[in-house]
Design a protein around this motif. Structure first.
Motif, PDB file in Angstrom:
ATOM      1  N   THR A  59      31.133   8.879  26.839  1.00 18.13           N
ATOM      2  CA  THR A  59      31.934   9.572  25.834  1.00 18.13           C
ATOM      3  C   THR A  59      31.148  10.755  25.289  1.00 18.13           C
ATOM      4  N   ARG A  60      31.814  11.884  25.152  1.00 16.70           N
ATOM      5  CA  ARG A  60      31.204  13.060  24.563  1.00 16.70           C
ATOM      6  C   ARG A  60      31.978  13.466  23.310  1.00 16.70           C
ATOM      7  N   SER A  61      31.353  14.323  22.493  1.00 23.65           N
ATOM      8  CA  SER A  61      31.943  14.701  21.210  1.00 23.65           C
ATOM      9  C   SER A  61      31.918  16.208  21.059  1.00 23.65           C
ATOM     10  N   ALA A  62      32.597  16.693  20.002  1.00 25.48           N
ATOM     11  CA  ALA A  62      32.674  18.133  19.772  1.00 25.48           C
ATOM     12  C   ALA A  62      31.318  18.715  19.405  1.00 25.48           C
ATOM     13  N   TRP A  63      30.499  17.935  18.684  1.00 29.59           N
ATOM     14  CA  TRP A  63      29.192  18.449  18.285  1.00 29.59           C
ATOM     15  C   TRP A  63      28.115  18.247  19.364  1.00 29.59           C
ATOM     16  N   ALA A  64      28.433  17.438  20.391  1.00 29.66           N
ATOM     17  CA  ALA A  64      27.507  17.223  21.504  1.00 29.66           C
ATOM     18  C   ALA A  64      28.308  17.188  22.798  1.00 29.66           C
TER      19      ALA A  64
END
Length: 622
Positions: free
Chosen positions: A356-361
């Motif tokens: 899983t990835r995120s907007a800040w990473a």
């Protein structure tokens, strides 16, 4: 009783005290707790299989995170460990522990501390602000019987739990649920948790922690200053004004554009330091990426730690995720003032199923988005796309193993046998020892030549000068040895087939009783028994032993006759657990025990002769 000898009451008191101390020391080691118990720890293996493994770091506190899962994770097959149902459509990783103490051997975990998890838990709403979105979800976790540890898998910020008693505690600093008395095996529980998401602007607005802040002092420490790491970090963070920009620069360094790749088999280096070898070779899996990024972030003066748990995996049925040993994973968490711990996963998404990835990473290795009409299809997003070009099958093969920075994985291992197969094999070998001993003893006795052994002597012929005569005569010593060996084998055979043996009888009396009670209707067996008795009697008492007789065939005849008259159980025991061997072992143990008791008594008597109380008593008597 001598005046120097201790009274029986005092002796009993000393013995009771010694037993009490031994129980007080040994009993807690065998009782399962945070350490898993001594018996549990001995049954674990270090393991190099898929999943978390034991790593090279371990823990410094009572909770050994690596050893708690080694027994379940050192398997070549896939095992379901956790089933989680959540109302969140795309949850982040399910976590169960953190390693926040960096030592030369790698990241290690400290002992958690907290209050009962079934009471009010800290509310993360105080961190809500501009650029921070918090949503409350509900999850139900079912731990299978394949996973047993003193930690409970939960999402990052639980606010309320159900179905957990007061033995389960929550540590708000490490954000873990643990117990000193129970384990998670087979438990099912529910909890509400808060999912916090951050915008890059909110992270950039976070101010650096003061130099004397406890979190910064404790979680920016490194075991030693590594010039190569310091130089790399200095170049990465140069010109970056905020902590987030510094962390993001370090995070983006672990990308394919910089030569980093995901591989289970790491490469050794010549620097003598694991962190330098990884940064130079740029090949590793989740434990290298998570620990490597955390080390670099700490070198930049920003608190960081390693968290580990489960990715979302690839087995999903509606809102339920089934997590296996292939989904064990490690990632980095960075502390921002006013926001708390923010996750960053530097491991290439192509090597981790359910990443899983995120907007800040964001995923630094993802292809750039293309505009419609260019002939290139937009890259898929979401957990299903994290397996990379090779697809989920390839991702399942490239699984993570551990958390220690210096850990390596072995080459392809053959399928491992279950633990109970080794136990069964050891039991069979143990049961076969008496039978093998009996066969060896029989072959040694039967390996001699039959009693027709002769001795050849060469003498000169007086009638014809220059010629020599060979005189053949019976070898009396060898004949006696053969007779004794045949008789000893006969007695063991009688014991094996449960025929009474009286060692006070003469050989002839024993043979006559055997014929009268057992072999009276078998002519061949009768003659063989008489021959064996006569040979032993002549070997014992006569000047010339019996020679020229076939003793071994006689033994076989008697043994066959006894076997034909015995029941099935007796024949099986005579072959598998020969009573003659067991009797000889019991007799030998009894003799050894008696000799040891006599030796101990003599030693004790000699030592007590120099007892001060006895010397004083003798002086007073004089």
């Amino acid at each position: 009783v001598d005046v120097w000898e201790a009274s029986p009451l005092a002796s009993a008191g000393r013995r009771l005290a010694a037993v009490g101390v031994a129980l007080a020391v040994l009993l807690p080691l065998a009782v399962p707790g945070m350490t898993g118990g001594l018996l549990d720890s001995l049954s674990r293996s270090s393991g190099n299989g898929t999943g978390n493994g034991t790593g090279s770091g371990g823990t410094s506190g009572r909770i050994d995170l690596f050893a708690s899962l080694a027994g379940q994770l050192n398997q070549s097959q896939v095992a379901d460990l956790v089933k989680v149902t959540t109302s969140e459509q795309s949850p982040f990783y399910l976590r169960y522990a953190v390693a926040d103490e960096l030592r030369p051997g790698g990241f290690q975990a400290r002992s958690p501390s907290g209050r009962p998890a079934n009471r009010d838990l800290p509310d993360p709403a105080e961190r809500a602000g501009r650029g921070v979105q918090q949503t409350t979800y509900r999850a139900t976790v079912e731990v299978t019987k394949s996973l047993s540890m003193s930690l409970m898998p939960v999402y990052a910020e639980p606010v309320r739990t159900e179905d957990l008693n007061g033995n389960w505690l929550y540590d708000p600093n490490q954000q873990v649920v643990f117990s000193n008395r129970e384990n998670s095996r087979g438990r099912k529980y529910s909890f509400d948790y808060v999912r916090s998401t951050y915008t890059p602007a909110a992270l950039r607005a976070a101010q650096p922690l003061p130099a004397d802040h406890p979190v910064r002092r404790q979680l920016t420490a490194t075991p030693e200053r590594v010039p190569e790491v310091d130089e790399l970090v200095k170049g990465l963070v140069q010109g970056k004004r905020t902590d987030y920009d510094r962390v993001l620069a370090i995070y983006q360094h672990f990308s394919a554009d910089n030569g980093f790749s995901y591989r289970l088999s790491t490469e050794s280096g010549s620097s003598g330091q694991d962190i330098v070898n990884f940064l130079t070779n740029k090949v590793g899996y989740c434990q290298q990426y998570a620990a490597g990024m955390a080390w670099l972030v700490r070198a930049a003066g920003i608190p960081a730690r390693v968290a580990f748990g489960f990715t979302n995996g690839s087995k999903r049925d509606g809102d339920t995720f089934t997590l296996t040993n292939l989904n064990l994973h490690a990632w980095t968490e960075v502390f921002f003032d006013g926001l708390g711990w923010v996750p960053f996963d530097a491991t290439p998404a192509s090597g981790v199923p359910g990443s899983t990835r995120s907007a800040w990473a964001p995923d630094t290795d993802a292809p750039d988005p293309t505009t419609p009409g260019t002939g290139v299809t937009d890259a898929p997003t979401g957990p299903e796309a994290s397996a990379g070009p090779a697809g989920p099958d390839n991702a399942d093969r490239d699984t993570d193993e551990g958390l220690a920075l210096g850990g390596t994985t072995p080459d392809e291992q053959p399928p491992t046998w279950p633990w109970w197969a080794a136990g069964v094999l050891a039991l069979l070998l143990l049961l076969a020892v008496p039978a093998l001993r009996r066969v060896a003893l029989r072959r040694r006795r039967g390996g001699r030549a039959v009693s027709a052994t002769v001795a050849a002597t060469t003498v000169a012929d007086a009638t014809e000068p220059g010629t020599r005569l060979v005189t053949v005569a019976a070898d009396a010593n060898r004949a006696r040895a053969d007779a004794h060996a045949a008789w000893a084998e006969l007695l063991d055979t009688l014991v094996d087939f449960r025929v009474p043996v009286d060692l006070t009888e003469t050989p002839r009396a024993t043979a006559d009783r055997l014929i009268r009670d057992t072999l009276s209707d078998d002519t061949a067996a009768v003659e063989s028994a008489r021959l064996l008795g006569k040979a032993e009697e002549r070997a014992r008492y006569a000047r010339d032993p019996l020679t020229g007789e076939r003793l071994l065939p006689a033994l076989r005849t008697v043994r066959g006759a006894l076997a034909a008259r015995a029941d099935r159980r007796t024949r099986i025991l005579a072959a598998v657990l020969p009573p003659s061997v067991l009797l000889r072992w019991r007799t030998g143990m009894a003799d050894t025990s008696g000799r040891m008791a006599a030796l101990t008594g003599r030693t004790r008597y000699r030592l007590l002769r120099w007892n001060p109380r006895r010397l004083l008593a003798d002086r007073a008597a004089r």
